[in-house]
Write an enzyme that holds these catalytic residues in place. Sequence first.
Site, mmCIF file in Angstrom:
data_model
loop_
_atom_site.group_PDB
_atom_site.id
_atom_site.type_symbol
_atom_site.label_atom_id
_atom_site.label_comp_id
_atom_site.label_asym_id
_atom_site.label_seq_id
_atom_site.Cartn_x
_atom_site.Cartn_y
_atom_site.Cartn_z
ATOM 1 N N GLU A 139 0.563 -4.493 11.732
ATOM 2 C CA GLU A 139 0.432 -5.394 11.969
ATOM 3 C C GLU A 139 0.288 -6.941 12.834
ATOM 4 O O GLU A 139 0.484 -7.754 12.541
ATOM 5 C CB GLU A 139 1.860 -5.661 10.756
ATOM 6 C CG GLU A 139 0.992 -4.774 9.456
ATOM 7 C CD GLU A 139 2.328 -5.573 8.362
ATOM 8 O OE1 GLU A 139 4.019 -5.532 8.366
ATOM 9 O OE2 GLU A 139 1.771 -5.677 6.944
ATOM 10 N N TRP B 23 0.873 -0.738 0.465
ATOM 11 C CA TRP B 23 -0.149 -0.184 -0.300
ATOM 12 C C TRP B 23 0.371 1.503 -0.070
ATOM 13 O O TRP B 23 -0.191 2.310 0.172
ATOM 14 C CB TRP B 23 -1.142 0.004 1.247
ATOM 15 C CG TRP B 23 -0.132 -0.083 2.469
ATOM 16 C CD1 TRP B 23 1.063 0.374 3.157
ATOM 17 C CD2 TRP B 23 -0.615 0.589 3.575
ATOM 18 N NE1 TRP B 23 1.539 0.306 4.113
ATOM 19 C CE2 TRP B 23 -0.073 0.738 4.256
ATOM 20 C CE3 TRP B 23 -2.059 1.541 3.777
ATOM 21 C CZ2 TRP B 23 -0.333 1.264 6.121
ATOM 22 C CZ3 TRP B 23 -2.149 2.014 5.607
ATOM 23 C CH2 TRP B 23 -1.251 2.410 6.022
ATOM 24 N N ASP B 24 2.796 1.281 0.033
ATOM 25 C CA ASP B 24 3.292 2.310 -0.005
ATOM 26 C C ASP B 24 3.410 3.518 -0.899
ATOM 27 O O ASP B 24 3.269 4.429 -0.350
ATOM 28 C CB ASP B 24 4.458 1.490 0.601
ATOM 29 C CG ASP B 24 5.258 0.749 1.157
ATOM 30 O OD1 ASP B 24 4.013 -0.097 1.197
ATOM 31 O OD2 ASP B 24 5.858 1.063 1.704
ATOM 32 N N LYS C 152 2.318 -1.316 15.791
ATOM 33 C CA LYS C 152 3.549 -2.320 15.100
ATOM 34 C C LYS C 152 4.518 -0.293 14.591
ATOM 35 O O LYS C 152 4.718 0.432 14.509
ATOM 36 C CB LYS C 152 4.248 -2.816 14.214
ATOM 37 C CG LYS C 152 5.332 -3.190 13.093
ATOM 38 C CD LYS C 152 5.163 -4.154 11.952
ATOM 39 C CE LYS C 152 5.831 -3.836 11.080
ATOM 40 N NZ LYS C 152 5.780 -4.699 9.528
ATOM 41 N N GLN C 153 2.680 0.118 14.534
ATOM 42 C CA GLN C 153 2.355 1.281 13.101
ATOM 43 C C GLN C 153 1.029 2.153 13.320
ATOM 44 O O GLN C 153 0.981 1.713 14.038
ATOM 45 C CB GLN C 153 3.079 0.993 11.636
ATOM 46 C CG GLN C 153 1.986 0.299 10.737
ATOM 47 C CD GLN C 153 2.716 0.052 10.027
ATOM 48 O OE1 GLN C 153 3.085 -1.180 10.168
ATOM 49 N NE2 GLN C 153 2.785 0.514 8.887
HETATM 50 C C1 BGC Z 1 5.046 -2.241 6.954
HETATM 51 C C2 BGC Z 1 4.121 -2.751 6.125
HETATM 52 C C3 BGC Z 1 4.669 -1.719 4.580
HETATM 53 C C4 BGC Z 1 5.297 -3.233 4.338
HETATM 54 C C5 BGC Z 1 6.563 -2.453 3.129
HETATM 55 C C6 BGC Z 1 5.627 -3.154 6.559
HETATM 56 O O1 BGC Z 1 6.705 -3.480 7.936
HETATM 57 O O2 BGC Z 1 4.182 -2.709 7.907
HETATM 58 O O3 BGC Z 1 2.490 -1.232 6.685
HETATM 59 O O4 BGC Z 1 3.486 -1.776 3.504
HETATM 60 O O5 BGC Z 1 6.273 -3.141 5.074
HETATM 61 O O6 BGC Z 1 6.710 -1.053 3.858
#
Ligand code: BGC
Length: 807
Positions: free
Chosen positions: A492, A353-354, A613-614
């Site tokens: 996640e 989704w970046d 995590k984020q």
């Molecule tokens: C993140 C995701 C991201 C992916 C690629 C993962 O560590 O949790 O949100 O899309 O990295 O950058």
Amino acid sequence: MTAGRLRFEGYDPDDEGRREALCTLGNGYFATRGAAPESVADDVHYPGTYLAGCFNRLTTDVAGHRLEDESIVNAPNWLPLTFRIDQGPWFALDHVEIFDAEQELDLQRGILVRRLRFRDQHQRTTRLVQHRLVHLAHPHLAGLHTSLQPEDWSGAITVRSGLDGAVANTGVARYRDLAAHHLVDHHVTEASPDLAVLDVLTSQSRVRIAVAQRNRLLIDGTPHQAPTTDLGDKRVDHEFTCEITPDAQVQVEKIVSLHTSRDAASTEPVSEAVDSARDAPEFDELCRTQAVAWARLHRYFSTATSLSEPARRTLALHRFHLLQTVSPNSTDLDVGLPARGLHGEAYCGHVFWDELFVLPVLDLRLPQLSRALLRYRYRRLPRARGAARHAGLDGAMFPWQSGSNGREESQSWHLNPRSGRWLPDHTHLQRHVGLAIAHSARHHHLATGDDDYLNDEGAELICEITRFFSSLATYDRSIDRYVIRGVVGPDEYHTAYPGNDAPGIDNNAYTNVMTAWLCATATQLLRELPDQRRRELTDQIDLRHNEIDRWDRLAHRMFVPFHDRGVLSQFEGYHQLTELDWDAYRRRYGDIQRLDRILEAEGDDPNRYQVSKQADVLMLFYLLSAEELDEVLGRLGYPMVDIPANVEHYLARTSHGSTLSAVVHAWVLARGNRRRALEFFEDALVSDLHDTQHGTTAEGIHLAAMTGTLDLVQRCFTGIEIRPDGLHLNPQWPTELGPLELTVRYHGQPLTIRVSGRAVAVRTAPEPPAPTVTCVCGPHRAHLRPGETARFSMDATPATDSAGEPL
Ligand code: BGC
């Protein structure tokens, strides 16, 4: 870093991976890590070359499971160049005494320079200077220019320059149990005395890749005789031998071309590679045109700030790596945005989704590029429809990780390097990726005003995604609301309820609110489409009235979990999870960014805790303005949330295990807590430069975090917001940082925006014909004709005047 340059001094084997990633050169068609040309892949060096969108699938039996993985392919290495003196050992960095070593990446011109002075086992001192480029204007060409100068010896020197097809994908330690040999069917050919070709085939995707090299050696500027060619099984080398003395200089010019069977305007890759390498200009000329091409591309991103010198340099580095990964060369390529650039093999080169963090930047600078990246999704709409159908749902279900054809490429098992255990991976349940795609498509249309985009692709993409989320939601009679069960949110760490075998959590606030936003947006968009196009579209995708009515109901009746007055619950039940003793974990482990791995290695489970995590809930404040969120929640019958309370609540429970987290936190804190916002901005700025995730930069840059820092300057600090009724400006730029000026493209016209403190001036380009642009700042609104300037202040009425006056 110095102005426009990233410089590394000395040689540090432990740091080589980070340097290689940060010194990658690319042009949107392919990229090559900044590895030393004489190196081979080992624990220190990793010379990887990646072609945008070139994937291959391999199958591995691991830990009792049969896994099929698709990965970006490490293409043949075009760098190899080494030498030896008087039949001695071939030069290798790790076998000589190094006096001076320097690597310098020139971001303005796209040239990597390496300078070395070393003494070998026989006490001979030599100087080496290498210049390298991957050409922006000739996307199939690269070059390496080497100068060698003896300081205190004379003798015979043999230079060997080659192409190596005996490469594999071994760049990421935790993937080393997986099959890695993607290249088969190697052929080597001598096309003429100074021109050799290597071609290979990717084993499953059947992409033929051809690399040709042309080498010449000059002594004091005079060309030496043609090289001898050594045709190996999987590599080809050119060799030159000549005598040199301390006052002489040997120069080797290596020009390389790279073509594949996926190229446009091509008969077949081998003859194309031979033609390109033979016809390519000499290295000096390539350098000249490279500088011209980069200067032109940089102009699209003009931004002047009085940020600190280091911050400005890092922003320049981030812009450079963005444009090396995707550039005007990518617009024809059918490629998505690889999360880790073309700089390494992390996440197998997949597309996540970046793009949500990248496209808004491109929408306002190079909109044709963001449109091309959105087309990557549009082209995969049929497969996303198939995936939804297969899951018993409607519309289009885009994969969490995407590669060649848009199939779900997330790993079903992943390795926790801390525990050494392979674990089931449910992160593919991040259905919210579709919301990100729809949001990007909507933003693209708002920023560009490109109705053709909406009519040709955007509306269909948005409607099919809306359809999917509408079918994912189910009606819960007990609460008279629609719910979404069994998903994973942007955080996640939570992929199931504790002790529950069934994967997924229920009613992720981010997913549900954005679904409500999407349903309202899609219904509105259908209303706005010209009558004929709306009729065509509804026929084309067989969109029924009752479906649109259901979208409208979802926009009014989605369930959103709250756990406290004004504070959203990340998902249903989140606040009943155990609180983690953060201090104890920090004391015990120091770095706890990857708490998931720590907890699993302890035999525990992150699903049990209130740890993220984020940014997850906070993503809502990143994507939607307070007004928009208020509108979405108001329509649902919920009160507006308390943004600072949400930020504080989740900030205390987030480990920032993704580099995206710092970008989002800087963004959401920008208005309420500038000091903290600038700290997160700083974290995001240095995340790759200082490899703050300890070793991940070596596996590839974090493109969304890099671009996110550009967007913090471009949209967040300037308060630029693109809405249906115009370009909204709500500046919040610290006065002490001096003015900020940037030129963006809005609705096809260049706009120069100058912000200082809470004041802003917008100037349109003087040349007609250009449409009127509407700008809104607080209660003030101005319609600008070409050459006009509007001045706003949050505290005064606006003034508009005609052309010419400096802002
Ligand atoms: C993140 C995701 C991201 C992916 C690629 C993962 O560590 O949790 O949100 O899309 O990295 O950058």
